[in-house]
Every structure is written in structure tokens, then in C-alpha cells.
Motif scaffolding. Sequence first.
Motif, PDB file in Angstrom:
ATOM      1  N   ILE A   9       0.693  -1.140   0.150  1.00 34.77           N
ATOM      2  CA  ILE A   9      -0.006   0.035  -0.190  1.00 34.77           C
ATOM      3  C   ILE A   9       0.937   1.218   0.215  1.00 34.77           C
ATOM      4  CG2 ILE A   9      -1.727   1.349   1.322  1.00 34.77           C
ATOM      5  CD1 ILE A   9      -2.713  -1.355   2.439  1.00 34.77           C
ATOM      6  N   VAL A  13       0.908   4.152  -2.809  1.00 35.01           N
ATOM      7  CA  VAL A  13       0.608   5.450  -2.454  1.00 35.01           C
ATOM      8  C   VAL A  13       1.968   6.419  -2.889  1.00 35.01           C
ATOM      9  CG1 VAL A  13       0.127   7.196  -0.701  1.00 35.01           C
ATOM     10  CG2 VAL A  13      -1.098   5.010  -0.933  1.00 35.01           C
ATOM     11  N   PHE A  16       1.992   6.906  -6.622  1.00 34.58           N
ATOM     12  CA  PHE A  16       0.837   7.865  -7.174  1.00 34.58           C
ATOM     13  C   PHE A  16       1.038   9.296  -6.934  1.00 34.58           C
ATOM     14  CE2 PHE A  16      -3.566   9.120  -6.314  1.00 34.58           C
ATOM     15  CZ  PHE A  16      -3.945   9.259  -7.643  1.00 34.58           C
ATOM     16  N   VAL A  17       1.347   9.429  -5.575  1.00 35.83           N
ATOM     17  CA  VAL A  17       1.431  10.996  -5.190  1.00 35.83           C
ATOM     18  C   VAL A  17       2.898  11.406  -5.813  1.00 35.83           C
ATOM     19  CG1 VAL A  17       1.916  12.392  -3.280  1.00 35.83           C
ATOM     20  CG2 VAL A  17       0.200  10.702  -3.166  1.00 35.83           C
ATOM     21  N   GLY A  18       3.919  10.613  -6.051  1.00 35.75           N
ATOM     22  CA  GLY A  18       5.209  11.196  -6.340  1.00 35.75           C
ATOM     23  C   GLY A  18       5.222  11.382  -7.817  1.00 35.75           C
ATOM     24  N   TYR A  19       4.554  10.643  -8.816  1.00 36.95           N
ATOM     25  CA  TYR A  19       5.029  10.488 -10.021  1.00 36.95           C
ATOM     26  C   TYR A  19       4.815  11.783 -10.757  1.00 36.95           C
ATOM     27  CZ  TYR A  19       0.450  10.556 -12.575  1.00 36.95           C
ATOM     28  OH  TYR A  19      -0.526  10.665 -12.875  1.00 36.95           O
ATOM     29  N   PRO A  20       3.687  12.736 -10.555  1.00 32.73           N
ATOM     30  CA  PRO A  20       3.921  13.995 -10.887  1.00 32.73           C
ATOM     31  C   PRO A  20       4.799  14.685 -11.151  1.00 32.73           C
ATOM     32  CG  PRO A  20       1.750  13.542  -9.663  1.00 32.73           C
ATOM     33  CD  PRO A  20       3.060  12.729  -9.507  1.00 32.73           C
ATOM     34  N   LEU A  21       5.786  14.637 -10.170  1.00 37.25           N
ATOM     35  CA  LEU A  21       6.967  15.411  -9.844  1.00 37.25           C
ATOM     36  C   LEU A  21       8.151  15.101 -10.860  1.00 37.25           C
ATOM     37  CD1 LEU A  21       7.114  15.599  -5.873  1.00 37.25           C
ATOM     38  CD2 LEU A  21       6.134  17.117  -7.423  1.00 37.25           C
ATOM     39  N   GLN A  26       4.949  20.558 -18.197  1.00 36.16           N
ATOM     40  CA  GLN A  26       3.543  20.913 -18.956  1.00 36.16           C
ATOM     41  C   GLN A  26       3.799  21.300 -19.979  1.00 36.16           C
ATOM     42  OE1 GLN A  26       0.167  21.374 -17.011  1.00 36.16           O
ATOM     43  NE2 GLN A  26       1.129  19.751 -15.352  1.00 36.16           N
TER      44      GLN A  26
ATOM     45  N   THR B  15       0.070  11.531   4.174  1.00 38.52           N
ATOM     46  CA  THR B  15      -0.555  11.982   2.786  1.00 38.52           C
ATOM     47  C   THR B  15      -1.232  13.138   3.081  1.00 38.52           C
ATOM     48  OG1 THR B  15      -2.298  10.591   2.974  1.00 38.52           O
ATOM     49  CG2 THR B  15      -0.622   9.861   1.574  1.00 38.52           C
ATOM     50  N   HIS B  36      -0.137  19.011  -9.010  1.00 37.11           N
ATOM     51  CA  HIS B  36      -0.624  17.694  -9.560  1.00 37.11           C
ATOM     52  C   HIS B  36      -0.533  16.779  -8.341  1.00 37.11           C
ATOM     53  CE1 HIS B  36      -0.801  14.634 -12.995  1.00 37.11           C
ATOM     54  NE2 HIS B  36      -1.463  14.543 -11.978  1.00 37.11           N
ATOM     55  N   SER B  37       0.785  16.620  -7.900  1.00 37.23           N
ATOM     56  CA  SER B  37       1.067  15.705  -6.800  1.00 37.23           C
ATOM     57  C   SER B  37       0.174  15.928  -5.603  1.00 37.23           C
ATOM     58  CB  SER B  37       2.519  15.881  -6.493  1.00 37.23           C
ATOM     59  OG  SER B  37       2.812  15.350  -5.275  1.00 37.23           O
ATOM     60  N   ASN B  40      -3.210  14.217  -6.037  1.00 33.87           N
ATOM     61  CA  ASN B  40      -3.002  12.945  -5.862  1.00 33.87           C
ATOM     62  C   ASN B  40      -3.080  12.466  -4.447  1.00 33.87           C
ATOM     63  OD1 ASN B  40      -3.007  12.725  -8.794  1.00 33.87           O
ATOM     64  ND2 ASN B  40      -1.021  11.926  -9.097  1.00 33.87           N
ATOM     65  N   ALA B  41      -2.479  13.185  -3.773  1.00 28.98           N
ATOM     66  CA  ALA B  41      -2.450  12.824  -2.239  1.00 28.98           C
ATOM     67  C   ALA B  41      -3.868  12.950  -1.667  1.00 28.98           C
ATOM     68  CB  ALA B  41      -1.501  13.792  -1.573  1.00 28.98           C
ATOM     69  N   TRP B  43      -6.302  12.460  -3.178  1.00 33.75           N
ATOM     70  CA  TRP B  43      -7.212  11.011  -3.800  1.00 33.75           C
ATOM     71  C   TRP B  43      -6.806   9.817  -2.671  1.00 33.75           C
ATOM     72  CZ3 TRP B  43     -11.304  10.476  -6.470  1.00 33.75           C
ATOM     73  CH2 TRP B  43     -11.812  11.523  -7.397  1.00 33.75           C
ATOM     74  N   ALA B  44      -5.241   9.990  -2.482  1.00 30.86           N
ATOM     75  CA  ALA B  44      -4.625   8.808  -1.620  1.00 30.86           C
ATOM     76  C   ALA B  44      -5.130   8.871  -0.353  1.00 30.86           C
ATOM     77  CB  ALA B  44      -3.188   9.135  -1.707  1.00 30.86           C
ATOM     78  N   LEU B  48      -7.212   5.877   1.382  1.00 32.59           N
ATOM     79  CA  LEU B  48      -6.637   5.271   2.742  1.00 32.59           C
ATOM     80  C   LEU B  48      -7.709   5.293   3.835  1.00 32.59           C
ATOM     81  CD1 LEU B  48      -3.220   6.769   2.604  1.00 32.59           C
ATOM     82  CD2 LEU B  48      -3.602   4.300   2.521  1.00 32.59           C
TER      83      LEU B  48
END
Lengths: 80, 659
Positions: A9, A13, A16-21, A26, B15, B36-37, B40-41, B43-44, B48
Motif C-alpha cells: 500500500i 501511494v 501515485f503521489v510522487g510521479y507528477p513531480l 507541462q 499523505t 498535481h502531486s 493525487n495525495a 485522492w490517496a 486510505l
Amino acid sequence: MSAVILLLITMTVAAFVGYPLFAAPQAEADLEAVIEQEVKKRRRRRRKPVSVEAQFCPQCGAAVQADDRFCRQCGTALTK
Amino acid sequence: MSEIGPGVLLLTLVTAAYATAAFILGARRRYPELLHSARNAVWATTGLTTLASSVLVYLLLSRAFQVRYVYEHVSRNMSTIYTLSAFWAGQEGSLLLWLWLLAVLTVIFMVTTATRGWSSLEHELPAHALAVMTFTQAFFALLLVLESNPFVLLPQRPLDGLGLNPLLENPGMIYHPPTLFIGYAAYTVPFALAMAALLSGQAGGNWIRRMRGWNLLAWGALGLGILMGAQWAYVELGWGGYWSWDPVENASLIPWLTGTALVHSAMVEERRGLFRRWNLLLATLTFALCLFATFVTRSGFIQSVHAFGRSNLGYYFMVFIALILAGAIGLMLQHRRQLQPAAEVDELTSRETGFLLSNLLFAGGAGVVFVGTVFPTLSEAFTGTRVGWDQSFFNRSFAPLALAIVFLMGVCPVLAWRGTGWIRLWRQVRVPLAVGLGVTILVAGLGWRNLASLAGVLVAGFVATSMIAEFVRGAMTRRRATGEVLPLALWRAMRHNRRRYGGYLIHLSIVLIMVGVTGSSFYSTDQQVVLARGESVEIGSYTIRYDDYLSERLPEKQRFMAQVEVLRNGRPLAILRPENNFHWNVEQWVSEVAIRTTLLEDLYVILAGVEEDGLATFEVLIKPMVMWLWLGGGVLVIGVLFAGWPGRTGERGRQGGAA
């Protein structure tokens, strides 16, 4: 077992949270939009706040209220 | 399963805290990737908390008694639905529910406020608002991780759990707490938008407009939740009342009152640019009071100052509330230039004055209830002796304020923005006033003689007529213009200004509630009778005959039920079956009342006890107009949905908007 699940998990997470960085920056179109917005914002900032007391009719000079559309004295259309 | 719970909560905290930092940095530094990140946080975090909640639901349903929370709130003989409702029966689960609802609302806010790309600076306001919301999420996650973990294990697994308090085994337990919590959690959004407006330097801007739907949602849910609680108390607690100025009740009423003030004062800012500081303050106060209510309900702090030390929860809440208030006031001082009103109140007969007065009354009402609620605890903390007020303090100080507020509801809609003039005002109110007076005389003739209650009837009649006149006026004007038949004209007129007519519907619902409160507070009767089987007694216009009783031993309780037939003039009206049961798990008598409800009065029968030989003691209450309270609740929901449903509100130009 539950430690493995938790680890999975956590990794999901984090990805998912880190990939945009780390994704590609853009596109140009977005940059245009940013500039457009910035200009708009600066314009908005420069516009002076409308003060109630200090407004007068350009035609006859009578005092008018901030949200009057026409002068109460002579009927001239007021534009802001 | 219970092992992953704490880990998931900890991850939620991470998060949520990350999202807060990322939203602020991303908005300040214009860094779209970071925003953007952060999204996503969000959503996470929601995923959770949903996972953590699902784990708790699974543990409750599988009756995993080694988990302390499950052991304390569930037992083997509980039905599935009440086992589910045990989720919010205790402090830990309630806080998790709060967090989960907030997380879901945050995602909804995020998805609905920013539909086009997020890189643009238009989103500075939502980004800051989301920062405030995720910060609140982080606070609740911190509480759950450190102080109030629902996944704590017991040293060994007990065979059965303690189960729910029998008073909680009522449908009210299923819908009342979640509705109230939706209200509390939703008030995070107006607060977050207010802070975002300050943080992003747009305090004079459009945060008020963006807030409107959320404000209505929170207000409606909180109001409905309070009414549901009142209804639950009425049918379950067995003393014939629905409101007792209990600290837990008061705690939910206070934010509702400040929230009501906010609904109204926001309209003034939207239209005339007034009340800017007041709106920011009200949004902050309402949210802080929601937190206070959560904490009061769960900690027992108000019952006794000694409950405060039992857990550290109180200190966390105090610090968070202090932080919110200090932050809000600091930001308001910093941006005071932007908060100058755009105009001034012109005339005494203007709608602005009406709003101002009603706001003062709402704030006054909230203040009275707040002081009355916390004073006993404060006096205990400072002097060691508990000095408090009884219900009559609240009734005497709150009732006149409420009466004045309702009276204003009849006057404000006919006031025009900027000024009406006394003569026009008189022309508008004289017919409703006459109708109100007529109704009062009629009611007095029918036997209501108490002066305070007659004042209530006068105001109710006046306001109801004034409101109905507004509907008629709208429909007639439209019919004249379009030639439509009257019902169609009414419907179209309403649809074309949902904000105004939704508001009027809500006002009508408040009138209904007021009639219910007046009737039941002043004209209830209460009589205790002891009857042998077959005996009957005359109470009011009813004949009550005690026919039979039944006693049986069930796994969870010893059940006593009496069968009573109600007659009027020899004609049977109803058969009532009040119960009085001894519950083994709490070793306590719990009575299940039987109620015959009509539009005019409720017959409320309590079985106080049954002797071995069948001799039974009944308490029989006649409570006029109680039904009107629940009808008012229904109209309230319809009004809120009508006014707040997303989409075009159909409002045109500057007219409209209920007062």
C-alpha cells in the motif's frame, strides 16, 4: 502477511503521489494559459477599488453612487 | 486484518500533511507539478481513510472481539444494522467517521471547483482551500494515530462483547449521528474558503459565491441532524420531550445558529459588499464550534471538568481550535485593507438592516446557549463548585430571541435593498399582521390562554401569511405576464428563482417547527395512573383501557408489554403497546413508549411498571402539535434541496434572495 500488505500500500501511494513531480513538464499551451492568467491578475491588482464618495457624473457633475447605471440628476449613462 | 489499521492511519496522516504543504508551496511558487502531486495525495488520503473505515466495518461485522473497540460496542446478539452503527457509537469510530466524511467532501470539492486544468492561477483560491482542508484531515489523522486508535487490541480475545446501550438501539442511531457529522465536516469547506481568500489575497473576491452551496449543505445537514436527534429522544428516551438543553444538544445547536447567521450575512456580501469581516469571522467561528461540539459530545468534558483529564483528546482539540482562531484573526488583521465594506447601510427600512438585526439575534442566541453550556464547567474549574442553570434559564433567554428572529422573517422579505420607506413597509405587512391577529384570537377562543404562547401564534401567523403572500405574488405576476394556469405559473416562478423560494420554504419550515414547539411546550398534560387489567380511565378526550400484559424472557432482556386500547366517545381509535424492559447487559430498565400521532396532538403512553398480579402503572402524556416539528423538518429538507441543488439557480440580476 499484514506487513507485506502495508508495504505494498505504501509503495503504491508513494508512486501515485510522487510521479507528477518526475513527469515531463507541462505542455506549451498550459504555459500560455499561465501567462494569460498572470496578466489578468496583474490587471486586476492595478485597478483601483471603487470608492463610493468620490464619483461624479461626467456630464453634470452631480455625485453618483457606485452601482448607479444612470446619473440621478441628468440621466446620462454611466460606464465604469 | 486489525494489524494493518494503524499503519493505514499513519499513512493517512503522512499523505494529508504532505498535501497541505504541497498545495501551499505549489500555489505560492506556481509549480503545477507539485499541485498535481498534491491532488493525487488528496485522492490517496481518501482511499486510505476508506480502507481504514472498511477494515473497521469488517472487524465489527466479523465480531473480532480481540479489538477493544469491537468488544466495547458490539455483542453477538446484535442485528447487522446496529452492528454497523456501532462504527460511530464510540469516540474512536466517530473521529474516523469525521475524517472519512471530510476526505470524501474534500475530493468532491476538488473535482467540482476546478474542472479545467490546474496550472492556471485561477486556482490559487481552491489550492489554498484544499490546503486548509487537508490540514484538518491531518489533525484528525493525528488524533486517531496518537490518542484515539480504533484498532487497539486486548490482551486476549473475550467470548462476547459488551454491546450497544439499549437506548442506542433505535433507527435514530443509524441516521442521526452520520447526518450531524456530515454537517460538521461540511463546515470545513466554508472555513477553508474563508482562509483561502485571506491566504491568496482575494478576501474581497468571490469566495462567498463558491461557498454558498457548501454552506447550505452543511447548514441543512446540521439542522436535519439536530431534528433527527430530537425525534429520537422523543420516541426513545421515554420522558415525552425532544429537547432538554442538554450540553450535547446545545453543542450542536450553537454552530447551527452561527451557521444560520452566515447563510444570511453571506447574501449581503454577495449583493452589497457589506459584512466582509463578519462573514470571515462567522465561517471561522462556526467551524471552531463544530470541532468544539465533536469534542464535547465525545469527551464528557461538559458533564464534568474531571472528564477532561481522562484522555489527552481535550488538549489536542483546544490547541487546534486556538490555532484556527489565532490564524484567522491574524490573517484578517494582515489583510484589513481588503476588508473595507464596499458601501454603507443607507436606511433603517432597508433589507441590509433586517439582515444586520437578524445576525445580531443569531449571534446573541448562540452566545446565550454557549455561555449557559460552558458556564457550569468553568465555574467548577475555577471555584471547585459546579454552578449551573436549569432549563428555564435557556427557555427564558432563548425564546424571546427566537421569537424576534421569526418575526424578522416576516418583515425582511418585504424590505428592499437600500431602503423601503415606512409607509410602503406598513402597506406590505398590514394584511399578514391582521391575519396573524385573527389566528391568535381564534386560537385563544379555542382555549390557549398563555400570553407567551399567544405571542408565538401571532408571530407564526404573521410570518406564514407573509411567506405565502410572497408565493402568491410571484405566481400571479407570472400568470398575468404569460397567461399560464396558476399552479404552473407558481412552479415556474419558483423554478426561476430557486434561491428566493427555497429560502421562503425554509422559513415556512421554521414557522411549522415554532408552532410545534409552542404547542407542546405550553399545553402538554402529564398524568400517572395505576390500572388493573380491564380497568379504564378518562384522560383529556380519550378513554384509555388497559386490556392485557405480556412478560417474556429473551436472550438480551426481560420483556414486559402492556396492551392498551384508546377510545374516544366509545369509538376505538387505536391499540397501543408500551413496553418496559430489563436489559441484562446494562442491568437497567429501558422503556419503549407507544405513541398515537395526529396532526393536532400526540397521545404518548409510557409503561412505568407492572406488578406480579398485572397491576400496571402508566404515564400518559398529551402533547399538542408535536407532529408539526417533524413536518417542519420535511419542509426544511425540501427547501434546502430546492435552494441549494447545483446548477443554475435561475436567479436573475439583483432581485431575489430570501431574507
